[in-house]
Design a protein around this motif. Structure first.
Motif, PDB file in Angstrom:
ATOM      1  N   VAL A 285       4.845  -1.290   2.693  1.00 23.87           N
ATOM      2  CA  VAL A 285       4.654   0.193   2.472  1.00 23.87           C
ATOM      3  C   VAL A 285       6.127   0.488   1.845  1.00 23.87           C
ATOM      4  O   VAL A 285       6.887   0.544   2.381  1.00 23.87           O
ATOM      5  CB  VAL A 285       4.212   0.767   3.775  1.00 23.87           C
ATOM      6  CG1 VAL A 285       3.993   2.196   3.325  1.00 23.87           C
ATOM      7  CG2 VAL A 285       3.153   0.259   4.482  1.00 23.87           C
TER       8      VAL A 285
ATOM      9  N   ARG B  59       0.027  12.442  -1.432  1.00 27.06           N
ATOM     10  CA  ARG B  59      -0.785  13.860  -1.200  1.00 27.06           C
ATOM     11  C   ARG B  59      -0.923  14.562  -2.356  1.00 27.06           C
ATOM     12  O   ARG B  59      -0.015  14.700  -3.050  1.00 27.06           O
ATOM     13  CB  ARG B  59      -0.304  14.737   0.034  1.00 27.06           C
ATOM     14  CG  ARG B  59      -0.700  14.036   1.426  1.00 27.06           C
ATOM     15  CD  ARG B  59       0.314  15.231   2.232  1.00 27.06           C
ATOM     16  NE  ARG B  59       1.846  14.715   2.129  1.00 27.06           N
ATOM     17  CZ  ARG B  59       2.784  15.847   1.508  1.00 27.06           C
ATOM     18  NH1 ARG B  59       2.182  17.067   1.960  1.00 27.06           N
ATOM     19  NH2 ARG B  59       3.941  15.631   1.422  1.00 27.06           N
TER      20      ARG B  59
ATOM     21  N   ASP C 134      -4.442   4.386   7.339  1.00 29.48           N
ATOM     22  CA  ASP C 134      -4.674   3.954   6.170  1.00 29.48           C
ATOM     23  C   ASP C 134      -3.931   2.474   5.758  1.00 29.48           C
ATOM     24  O   ASP C 134      -4.485   1.758   4.997  1.00 29.48           O
ATOM     25  CB  ASP C 134      -3.563   5.013   5.145  1.00 29.48           C
ATOM     26  CG  ASP C 134      -4.378   6.349   5.141  1.00 29.48           C
ATOM     27  OD1 ASP C 134      -5.302   6.537   5.267  1.00 29.48           O
ATOM     28  OD2 ASP C 134      -3.361   7.152   5.288  1.00 29.48           O
TER      29      ASP C 134
ATOM     30  N   LEU D 189       0.887  -1.188  -0.100  1.00 29.33           N
ATOM     31  CA  LEU D 189       0.225   0.063   0.082  1.00 29.33           C
ATOM     32  C   LEU D 189       0.889   1.413   0.138  1.00 29.33           C
ATOM     33  O   LEU D 189       1.859   1.364   0.659  1.00 29.33           O
ATOM     34  CB  LEU D 189      -0.924  -0.042   1.136  1.00 29.33           C
ATOM     35  CG  LEU D 189      -1.786   1.136   1.421  1.00 29.33           C
ATOM     36  CD1 LEU D 189      -3.168   0.682   1.998  1.00 29.33           C
ATOM     37  CD2 LEU D 189      -1.049   2.194   2.634  1.00 29.33           C
ATOM     38  N   SER D 190       0.488   2.329  -0.663  1.00 32.01           N
ATOM     39  CA  SER D 190       1.199   3.434  -0.829  1.00 32.01           C
ATOM     40  C   SER D 190       0.105   4.660  -0.950  1.00 32.01           C
ATOM     41  O   SER D 190      -0.657   4.504  -2.027  1.00 32.01           O
ATOM     42  CB  SER D 190       2.265   3.610  -1.584  1.00 32.01           C
ATOM     43  OG  SER D 190       3.085   4.903  -1.268  1.00 32.01           O
TER      44      SER D 190
HETATM   45  N1  TRP Z   1       2.332  10.614   4.336  1.00 27.76           N
HETATM   46  C1  TRP Z   1       2.626  10.269   2.922  1.00 27.76           C
HETATM   47  C2  TRP Z   1       3.507  11.450   2.140  1.00 27.76           C
HETATM   48  O1  TRP Z   1       3.564  12.486   2.740  1.00 27.76           O
HETATM   49  C3  TRP Z   1       1.360  10.037   2.107  1.00 27.76           C
HETATM   50  C4  TRP Z   1       0.653   8.828   2.875  1.00 27.76           C
HETATM   51  C5  TRP Z   1      -0.614   8.913   3.659  1.00 27.76           C
HETATM   52  C6  TRP Z   1       1.058   7.396   3.015  1.00 27.76           C
HETATM   53  N2  TRP Z   1      -0.802   7.862   3.827  1.00 27.76           N
HETATM   54  C7  TRP Z   1      -0.043   6.856   3.542  1.00 27.76           C
HETATM   55  C8  TRP Z   1       2.080   6.558   2.191  1.00 27.76           C
HETATM   56  C9  TRP Z   1      -0.116   5.514   3.688  1.00 27.76           C
HETATM   57  C10 TRP Z   1       2.255   5.627   2.420  1.00 27.76           C
HETATM   58  C11 TRP Z   1       1.279   4.789   3.057  1.00 27.76           C
HETATM   59  O2  TRP Z   1       4.271  11.063   1.341  1.00 27.76           O
END
Ligand code: TRP
Ligand code: ADP
Length: 327
Positions: free
Chosen positions: A142, A9, A133, A5-6
């Motif tokens: 991840v 924003r 998430d 999962l990824s």
């Molecule tokens: N925080 C990540 C970023 O700023 C984006 C993100 C939100 C994310 N939820 C996630 C990445 C879950 C991996 C898994 O790039």
């Protein structure tokens, strides 16, 4: 099959750093894992985007994801806010997240320093939402960059803590997916380091050929090598790093040799580099144009992605509610 999962924003167009640093690897993973890729639009609310900008940026990321090769037939591609189950999990998990640890998060400290007038509770609990998430989809792996590693460690801590509090083995701890040798830092063209959205030094997947040529020709260089086989200064190494990503072996060798025997002409190198970047970007750009304006298609992808994502999300929330004691 393991679950990957990824999220990203929606803050603007994707650049070559996003492509070579993340997307291209995601594309390759689609055949070996059950992949979830989502647009983290809830997360972007910490900076209060204008509603119209938010809508456009979500659409941009969705179309640029797909044009880069993420395939809605193979992967679950969705928009975070279309899976509202994550909000309930976020509220529940917030009960076990402590102010102290949240305040110590590097990303929180940095954002709070940058915007002292907007240190909101969503920013403080950013890592909790990100953990949700991941945990809501039961992800095993991840793929994250360096800046997100701490968030992933916190995800594991929240998962362990939940299991301990309730005496269950419910959440499993996700692992950072490392691309090892493929994890590269794509440099910017201004000699200041990493290519990024905020640094305005990027080549975007939507750039026209002439923009790419112009940007590459303007890239910072030096006055040239003065003796054979010299080490390259950073600004020159940056151009070679980009070449490694987009050019043929023989082209790279040609310019390496020219550097080593001091016959290199930066103008020639830049011209070649620009054409090779265009070879990567142009087909993606044309694909973006095709789908960006196809609202019916994008809506269908998002709807079908959300339908798939909500099955596991609803199951997780239901089980968590039961574990907590809501009967
Ligand atoms: N925080 C990540 C970023 O700023 C984006 C993100 C939100 C994310 N939820 C996630 C990445 C879950 C991996 C898994 O790039
Ligand atoms: P930006 O720095 O433009 O804001 P993000 O932080 O949104 O980009 O990055 C999204 C993803 O793209 C992350 O997984 C990050 O690792 C990757 N990424 C961004 N810029 C680069 C870069 N210059 N080199 C390699 N990977 C990058």
């Amino acid at each position: 099959m393991e679950i990957v999962l990824s999220g990203i924003r929606p803050t603007g167009d994707l650049h070559l750093g996003n492509y070579f640093g993340a997307l291209r690897n995601f594309v390759k993973m689609q055949d070996d894992y059950k992949c979830n890729f989502f647009v983290a639009d809830y997360h972007s609310l910490t900076t209060h985007p204008h509603p119209e900008d938010l809508r456009i940026n979500v659409k941009k990321i969705l179309s640029q994801y797909i044009a880069s090769g993420l395939d809605p037939e193979k992967s679950t591609i969705y928009v975070q806010s279309d899976v509202p189950e994550v909000c309930e999990l976020y509220m529940l998990m917030n009960m076990n997240a402590y102010i102290g640890e949240l305040e110590r998060t590097a990303s929180f400290k940095e954002k709070a320093r940058q915007n002292p007038d907007n240190v909101n509770a969503g920013l403080l609990t950013y890592a909790v939402l990100m953990a949700c998430d991941i945990l809501i989809q039961k992800a095993d792996k991840v793929p994250v960059g360096k800046d997100q590693e701490q968030h992933l460690e916190m995800t594991c801590r929240f998962a362990r803590r939940f299991n301990n509090i309730y005496g269950v083995e419910y959440f499993k701890e996700p692992k950072a997916f490392s691309f090892s040798k493929d994890l590269i830092k794509v440099p910017g063209l201004d000699g200041t380091g990493k290519m990024g959205k905020s640094t305005n030094n990027g080549i975007y997947l939507i750039d026209e050929d002439k923009d790419i040529r112009k940007k590459v020709m303007k890239a910072v260089t030096d006055s040239g090598p003065t003796e054979p086989n010299q080490a390259k200064p950073e600004v020159i190494q940056n151009l070679f790093t980009l070449m490694d990503l987009v050019s043929d072996r023989s082209t790279i060798e040609h310019f390496e040799n020219a550097w080593n025997d001091c016959s290199i002409r930066y103008g020639d190198l830049k011209k070649q580099l620009a054409e090779d970047i265009i070879r990567t970007v142009a087909p993606i750009r044309e694909h973006i144009k095709d789908i960006y304006n196809d609202d019916a298609y994008l809506e269908r992808v998002a709807r079908e992605g959300a339908e798939k994502a909500r099955v596991q999300a609803a199951k997780t929330v239901k089980e968590v509610r039961q574990i907590i004691g809501f009967k």
